[in-house]
Design an enzyme around this catalytic site. Structure first.
Site, PDB file in Angstrom:
ATOM      1  N   THR A 153       0.869  -1.184   0.000  1.00 21.41           N
ATOM      2  CA  THR A 153       0.000   0.000   0.000  1.00 21.41           C
ATOM      3  C   THR A 153       0.900   1.226   0.000  1.00 21.41           C
ATOM      4  OG1 THR A 153      -1.707  -1.164   1.217  1.00 21.41           O
ATOM      5  CG2 THR A 153      -1.825   1.237   1.220  1.00 21.41           C
ATOM      6  N   LYS A 162      -7.661   1.767  -1.809  1.00 21.86           N
ATOM      7  CA  LYS A 162      -7.150   1.124  -0.590  1.00 21.86           C
ATOM      8  C   LYS A 162      -7.040   2.144   0.544  1.00 21.86           C
ATOM      9  CE  LYS A 162      -5.349  -1.700   2.252  1.00 21.86           C
ATOM     10  NZ  LYS A 162      -4.153  -2.443   2.396  1.00 21.86           N
ATOM     11  N   LYS A 220       1.067   4.211   8.646  1.00 17.08           N
ATOM     12  CA  LYS A 220       1.600   4.620   7.337  1.00 17.08           C
ATOM     13  C   LYS A 220       0.451   4.910   6.369  1.00 17.08           C
ATOM     14  CE  LYS A 220       2.168   1.346   4.717  1.00 17.08           C
ATOM     15  NZ  LYS A 220       1.786   0.552   3.599  1.00 17.08           N
TER      16      LYS A 220
HETATM   17  P1  NA7 Z   1       5.877  -6.523   6.842  1.00 13.18           P
HETATM   18  O1  NA7 Z   1       5.593  -7.843   7.490  1.00 13.18           O
HETATM   19  O2  NA7 Z   1       6.368  -5.400   7.650  1.00 13.18           O
HETATM   20  O3  NA7 Z   1       6.945  -6.813   5.665  1.00 13.18           O
HETATM   21  C1  NA7 Z   1       7.522  -5.759   4.961  1.00 13.18           C
HETATM   22  C2  NA7 Z   1       8.353  -6.311   3.834  1.00 13.18           C
HETATM   23  O4  NA7 Z   1       8.921  -5.188   3.129  1.00 13.18           O
HETATM   24  C3  NA7 Z   1       9.527  -7.166   4.321  1.00 13.18           C
HETATM   25  O5  NA7 Z   1       9.760  -8.181   3.362  1.00 13.18           O
HETATM   26  C4  NA7 Z   1      10.658  -6.124   4.327  1.00 13.18           C
HETATM   27  O6  NA7 Z   1      11.920  -6.717   4.202  1.00 13.18           O
HETATM   28  C5  NA7 Z   1      10.332  -5.347   3.091  1.00 13.18           C
HETATM   29  N1  NA7 Z   1      10.984  -4.034   3.056  1.00 13.18           N
HETATM   30  C6  NA7 Z   1      10.850  -3.018   3.929  1.00 13.18           C
HETATM   31  N2  NA7 Z   1      11.603  -1.956   3.552  1.00 13.18           N
HETATM   32  C7  NA7 Z   1      12.220  -2.328   2.421  1.00 13.18           C
HETATM   33  C8  NA7 Z   1      13.117  -1.677   1.547  1.00 13.18           C
HETATM   34  N3  NA7 Z   1      13.530  -0.417   1.765  1.00 13.18           N
HETATM   35  N4  NA7 Z   1      13.536  -2.347   0.449  1.00 13.18           N
HETATM   36  C9  NA7 Z   1      13.112  -3.602   0.225  1.00 13.18           C
HETATM   37  N5  NA7 Z   1      12.273  -4.295   1.011  1.00 13.18           N
HETATM   38  C10 NA7 Z   1      11.821  -3.647   2.092  1.00 13.18           C
HETATM   39  O7  NA7 Z   1       4.629  -6.004   6.026  1.00 13.18           O
HETATM   40  P2  NA7 Z   1       3.367  -6.808   5.455  1.00 13.18           P
HETATM   41  O8  NA7 Z   1       3.832  -8.009   4.730  1.00 13.18           O
HETATM   42  O9  NA7 Z   1       2.352  -6.958   6.532  1.00 13.18           O
HETATM   43  O10 NA7 Z   1       2.781  -5.711   4.453  1.00 13.18           O
HETATM   44  C11 NA7 Z   1       3.402  -5.424   3.217  1.00 13.18           C
HETATM   45  C12 NA7 Z   1       2.608  -4.369   2.479  1.00 13.18           C
HETATM   46  O11 NA7 Z   1       1.260  -4.807   2.252  1.00 13.18           O
HETATM   47  C13 NA7 Z   1       2.480  -3.045   3.215  1.00 13.18           C
HETATM   48  O12 NA7 Z   1       2.508  -1.972   2.300  1.00 13.18           O
HETATM   49  C14 NA7 Z   1       1.117  -3.153   3.877  1.00 13.18           C
HETATM   50  O13 NA7 Z   1       0.593  -1.861   4.168  1.00 13.18           O
HETATM   51  C15 NA7 Z   1       0.309  -3.954   2.904  1.00 13.18           C
HETATM   52  P3  NA7 Z   1      12.804  -7.128   5.513  1.00 13.18           P
HETATM   53  O14 NA7 Z   1      12.407  -8.549   5.838  1.00 13.18           O
HETATM   54  O15 NA7 Z   1      12.446  -6.154   6.610  1.00 13.18           O
HETATM   55  O16 NA7 Z   1      14.195  -6.980   5.068  1.00 13.18           O
END
Ligand code: NA7
Length: 293
Positions: A91, A166, A234
């Site tokens: 999102t 959304k 967020k």
């Molecule tokens: P989570 O469980 O907080 O997972 C977030 C994911 O995003 C996780 O794989 C993170 O990787 C990844 N992440 C966060 N910042 C980055 C950056 N800068 N670059 C690449 N990857 C990143 O969230 P959800 O799965 O509950 O939700 C995901 C989305 O769907 C979110 O927008 C919700 O609002 C709806 P990590 O493991 O921390 O390295």
């Protein structure tokens, strides 16, 4: 289909697992190494995961994360190929989505925003509802993938309209929940048992999916994250930003966003957003509970 799935968080990991289960050829990537999905190959960068993929599906935290996965070092941009589809279930900002889509379209790549609703349980059970923006033929091409991860999708219009919808959905969820939490807090202070009050709420026009979903967790005092407070926060900020861009005033949302700010200061950001209740309880000097729970 050959799918690169980027982001294995609470939502992404079970979504990727459901793609594997449905027989798709999946390569996964996660920023922090070590997260895997059984039956999927793992890549060491977004570019490597996307190489040769028909579809790149992202599910990462926020707008910055999507930007870095697409256009950062070793980003998807390095592996773009004409005819590829990039879908985003994170999102994020609708206006940023439009600009990402334009950059990809210039390279012959279609972009679909597909944020979802259904929380962790929906992701695990393959019963998500996708809220989609993009060209109809592109969305149709993604049909088998939507079917593997969800039970329904709703097309809201062109690219970025999924994100817009959304945000207005989460705005309502947060405000409905906050109303429910305030009602429970006052009820507790007035000596009403929550489990006695709930059947009345559910039999009346107050009934809502939000109440149905959250009430059992509240009665168990289980505030572990189904949808973390930090992510709802967020989304509320994204909605306020989007409102500002189009000069719309949303006083109720502004106030609820402040409550999320204070809940974050209290260290609740990784709990479920239902934990905003604990702030109201603290201010009222009361705890919502049920004698029978
Ligand atoms: P989570 O469980 O907080 O997972 C977030 C994911 O995003 C996780 O794989 C993170 O990787 C990844 N992440 C966060 N910042 C980055 C950056 N800068 N670059 C690449 N990857 C990143 O969230 P959800 O799965 O509950 O939700 C995901 C989305 O769907 C979110 O927008 C919700 O609002 C709806 P990590 O493991 O921390 O390295």
């Amino acid at each position: 289909m050959r799918v690169a799935f980027l982001g294995l968080g609470i939502m992404g990991r079970p979504m990727a697992a459901n793609l594997v289960k449905a027989g798709h050829e999946v390569t996964v990537w996660n920023r922090t190494p070590g997260k895997q999905v059984e039956g999927a190959s793992s890549a060491s960068s977004p570019a490597e995961a996307a190489r040769g993929a028909e579809v790149v599906w992202m599910c990462v935290s926020d707008t910055k994360a999507v930007e870095s996965v697409l256009f950062g070092p070793d980003g998807v941009e390095q592996s773009l190929a004409e005819g590829m589809i990039v879908a985003d279930s994170s999102t994020i900002s609708p206006s940023a989505t439009r600009s990402f889509a334009e950059r990809l379209r210039a390279k012959g790549v279609q972009y679909v925003d597909a944020p979802m609703t259904g929380s962790k349980a929906g992701a695990e059970g393959g019963t998500l509802i996708f809220i989609v923006g993009g060209d109809e033929p592109t969305i149709a091409a993604l049909g088998p993938l939507f079917a593997a991860m969800g039970k329904q999708f709703f097309r809201m219009g062109e690219t970025s309209k999924g994100q817009a919808a959304k945000l207005v959905m989460n705005l309502q969820i947060a405000l409905i929940y906050e109303g429910f939490a305030e009602a429970l807090t006052l009820a507790a202070k007035l000596g009403l048992d929550a489990a006695t009050l709930l059947p009345l709420v559910q039999a009346s026009m107050v009934r809502s999916g939000v109440v149905d979903y959250k009430a059992p967790f509240i009665l168990k005092r289980d505030f572990s994250a189904n949808f973390p407070l930090r992510l709802m926060h967020k989304d509320l900020r994204l909605a306020l930003d989007a409102a500002k861009e189009v000069r719309v005033k949303l006083p109720g949302l502004e106030m609820v966003e402040e409550i999320y700010e204070m809940a974050t200061e209290d260290g609740h950001e990784n709990l479920d957003y239902a934990a905003t209740l604990t702030l109201l309880e603290k201010w009222a000097g009361v705890e919502v509970k049920s004698a029978s729970a």
